[in-house]
Scaffold this motif. Structure first.
Motif, mmCIF file in Angstrom:
data_model
loop_
_atom_site.group_PDB
_atom_site.id
_atom_site.type_symbol
_atom_site.label_atom_id
_atom_site.label_comp_id
_atom_site.label_asym_id
_atom_site.label_seq_id
_atom_site.Cartn_x
_atom_site.Cartn_y
_atom_site.Cartn_z
ATOM 1 N N PRO A 13 1.480 3.127 -76.450
ATOM 2 C CA PRO A 13 0.882 3.790 -77.616
ATOM 3 C C PRO A 13 1.666 5.029 -78.052
ATOM 4 O O PRO A 13 1.663 5.374 -79.228
ATOM 5 N N ASP A 14 2.307 5.722 -77.108
ATOM 6 C CA ASP A 14 3.066 6.919 -77.482
ATOM 7 C C ASP A 14 4.255 7.115 -76.541
ATOM 8 O O ASP A 14 4.409 6.370 -75.566
ATOM 9 N N GLY A 15 5.051 8.136 -76.828
ATOM 10 C CA GLY A 15 6.286 8.352 -76.076
ATOM 11 C C GLY A 15 6.052 8.618 -74.597
ATOM 12 O O GLY A 15 6.772 8.093 -73.740
ATOM 13 N N ALA A 16 5.020 9.401 -74.296
ATOM 14 C CA ALA A 16 4.777 9.753 -72.898
ATOM 15 C C ALA A 16 4.443 8.496 -72.090
ATOM 16 O O ALA A 16 4.964 8.283 -70.985
ATOM 17 N N LEU A 17 3.598 7.656 -72.644
ATOM 18 C CA LEU A 17 3.226 6.435 -71.921
ATOM 19 C C LEU A 17 4.357 5.406 -71.936
ATOM 20 O O LEU A 17 4.482 4.595 -71.015
ATOM 21 N N ALA A 18 5.204 5.450 -72.964
ATOM 22 C CA ALA A 18 6.364 4.554 -72.983
ATOM 23 C C ALA A 18 7.303 4.912 -71.834
ATOM 24 O O ALA A 18 7.831 4.037 -71.139
ATOM 25 N N LEU A 19 7.487 6.230 -71.615
ATOM 26 C CA LEU A 19 8.331 6.668 -70.493
ATOM 27 C C LEU A 19 7.758 6.201 -69.163
ATOM 28 O O LEU A 19 8.459 5.691 -68.285
ATOM 29 N N GLN A 20 6.454 6.373 -69.041
ATOM 30 C CA GLN A 20 5.767 5.973 -67.803
ATOM 31 C C GLN A 20 5.924 4.471 -67.557
ATOM 32 O O GLN A 20 6.253 4.030 -66.453
ATOM 33 N N ALA A 21 5.716 3.677 -68.633
ATOM 34 C CA ALA A 21 5.830 2.226 -68.499
ATOM 35 C C ALA A 21 7.273 1.837 -68.178
ATOM 36 O O ALA A 21 7.522 0.975 -67.326
#
Ligand SMILES: [Fe+2]
Ligand SMILES: [Fe+2]
Lengths: 96, 331
Positions: free
Chosen positions: A31-39
């Motif tokens: 959904p957003d950059g922070a969660l994209a990094l995490q994924a």
């Protein structure tokens, strides 16, 4: 289930160790950059494949058109004088 | 294999082509024949695109559904070490599914469409994951034989003509070897144990052997799609070739392990330089593929429930992201 609710796509780039370039390795939905990094960390670095991650929204990438491949890249084919090996220097200095 | 349902006829014939398409498609075939890689934005025949979407998404679904039989044992693994290994292995399979969904998406389908196709039962996944895992030895046998069979199929796919698929397969193959080795290691440890443990391993091998041979899909004489797929470099070895390679490799491993493969007709054929093996029960295979295996309903229900239970998380995360985006615009 509707496609409108699908999380956007992010392209993932990983620097495998210090001193090397980031290299494209795949994509994730988030959904957003922070969660994209995490994924991206969970999906692409389970065995220490990286020391740094970039994520970029896939729809923000401007790419060249594969149909223009010849027009863009073929003109370089006959410019051999751009390579050092084109020049034959006297033996004594040919190492430069 | 993980894409064994590729051999089921789909009914729709290739559409007629215009003259321009004909030339483009001849160029395309020539590129495939030369071993060129095709990339996402390159021109490709509609049938190539469709076949790949189907093949890659089936493969992805198999990785994802394949987590379920093993997940059954996470809380009951016999030691912390085995639990950590099993968790890592299952996490890899989740990763494999994600690499593959992303590769399929480059062909113009969406993640949601693929998931919807799986959940509605339209899309297939490997028949092998519809069998139960009642004992701990099943976890070892899955690693040794099921992942072993998958590796046979996946290694040649690393040279598949479609770049994004080939790259996903390279990543996957790098991780698969751990899967097979941990399975063998688990079984090997049990075989050094008690009589009951050895019996448990043998019993699991007896149950899995034939379904594993079915993973390679129908015999070549009964299989659709193969010829065109071979020409396009999507499928490099036939079902029967892969199955034979697998049997030949496993016989020696079974000997080292000390288990018997449950096939009285299995024996070395010096003339052919391969092992002969008994007849496969294709009726059972088609039953499972068509939804009537031991656990088809449970597997799909578990997937659908996981998706539905996670809906609020997906929605909340998206709502949060949208709110943050609106705020940063306003600020
Ligand atoms: Fe896998
Ligand atoms: Fe695996």
């Amino acid at each position: 289930m509707s496609t409108r609710n699908e999380w956007p796509l992010w392209e993932v780039f990983i620097r495998s160790r210090a001193g090397l370039d980031h290299k494209h390795c795949g994509s994730v939905h988030a959904p957003d950059g922070a969660l994209a990094l995490q994924a991206a960390r969970d999906v692409y670095t389970r065995r220490q494949e990286g020391v740094s991650i970039w994520v970029v929204r896939a729809d923000q990438i401007i790419a060249s058109d594969p149909g223009q491949k010849a027009e863009l890249f073929d003109p370089m084919e006959d410019k051999v004088y751009r390579h050092p090996t084109f020049y034959q220097l006297p033996d004594d200095v040919n190492h430069i | 294999m993980y894409t064994q349902a590729m051999d089921i006829p789909e009914g729709n014939k290739a559409p007629l082509q215009s003259i321009e398409q004909g030339t483009a498609s001849a160029d395309f075939d020539a590129r495939c024949a030369q071993g060129d890689f095709i990339e996402a934005k390159d021109w490709m025949p509609e049938q190539y695109r469709k076949t790949l979407v189907r093949q890659i998404s089936q493969h992805a679904h198999s990785e994802i559904v394949g987590m379920l039989p093993e997940g059954n044992w996470v809380t009951r693994a016999p030691s912390l070490k085995r639990k950590a290994i099993l968790l890592a292995k299952i996490q890899d399979e989740g990763g494999h599914g994600l690499y593959l969904y992303a590769a399929a998406e480059t062909l113009g389908t969406s993640r949601d469409e693929m998931i919807e196709a799986l959940h509605s039962g339209r899309a297939k996944y490997s028949s092998i994951f519809n069998y139960p895992t009642p004992t701990w030895a099943d976890i070892g046998v899955i690693g040794w034989l099921v992942d072993g069979a998958a590796i046979m199929n996946q290694v040649p796919l690393c040279r598949c003509s479609y770049g994004p698929y080939a790259r996903a397969m390279i990543r996957i193959c790098r991780e698969e070897s751990f899967h097979q080795r941990q399975g063998f290691d688990l079984l090997h440890a049990m075989m050094q144990g008690t009589e009951a443990q050895r019996a448990m391993v043998q019993e699991a091998v007896n149950r899995w052997w034939w379904p594993v041979l079915m993973m390679f899909g129908p015999e070549d004489k009964d299989s659709q799609h193969s010829e065109q797929s071979a020409k396009w470099g999507i499928k490099r070895l036939s079902n029967d070739e892969l199955r034979q390679k697998f049997v030949d490799a496993i016989v020696e491993q079974a000997r080292v392990l000390g288990v018997t493969l449950p096939d009285p007709d299995l024996k070395w054929n010096a003339e052919h330089g391969h092992h002969d093996f008994g007849a496969i029960n294709w009726q059972e295979f088609w039953n499972v593929v068509n939804g009537h295996g031991p656990l088809n309903k449970e597997r799909l229900a578990a997937r659908v429930q996981a998706w539905d239970d996670g809906a609020w998380v997906r929605e909340a995360a998206l709502a949060h992201a949208n709110k943050q985006a609106t705020r940063s615009v306003a600020a």
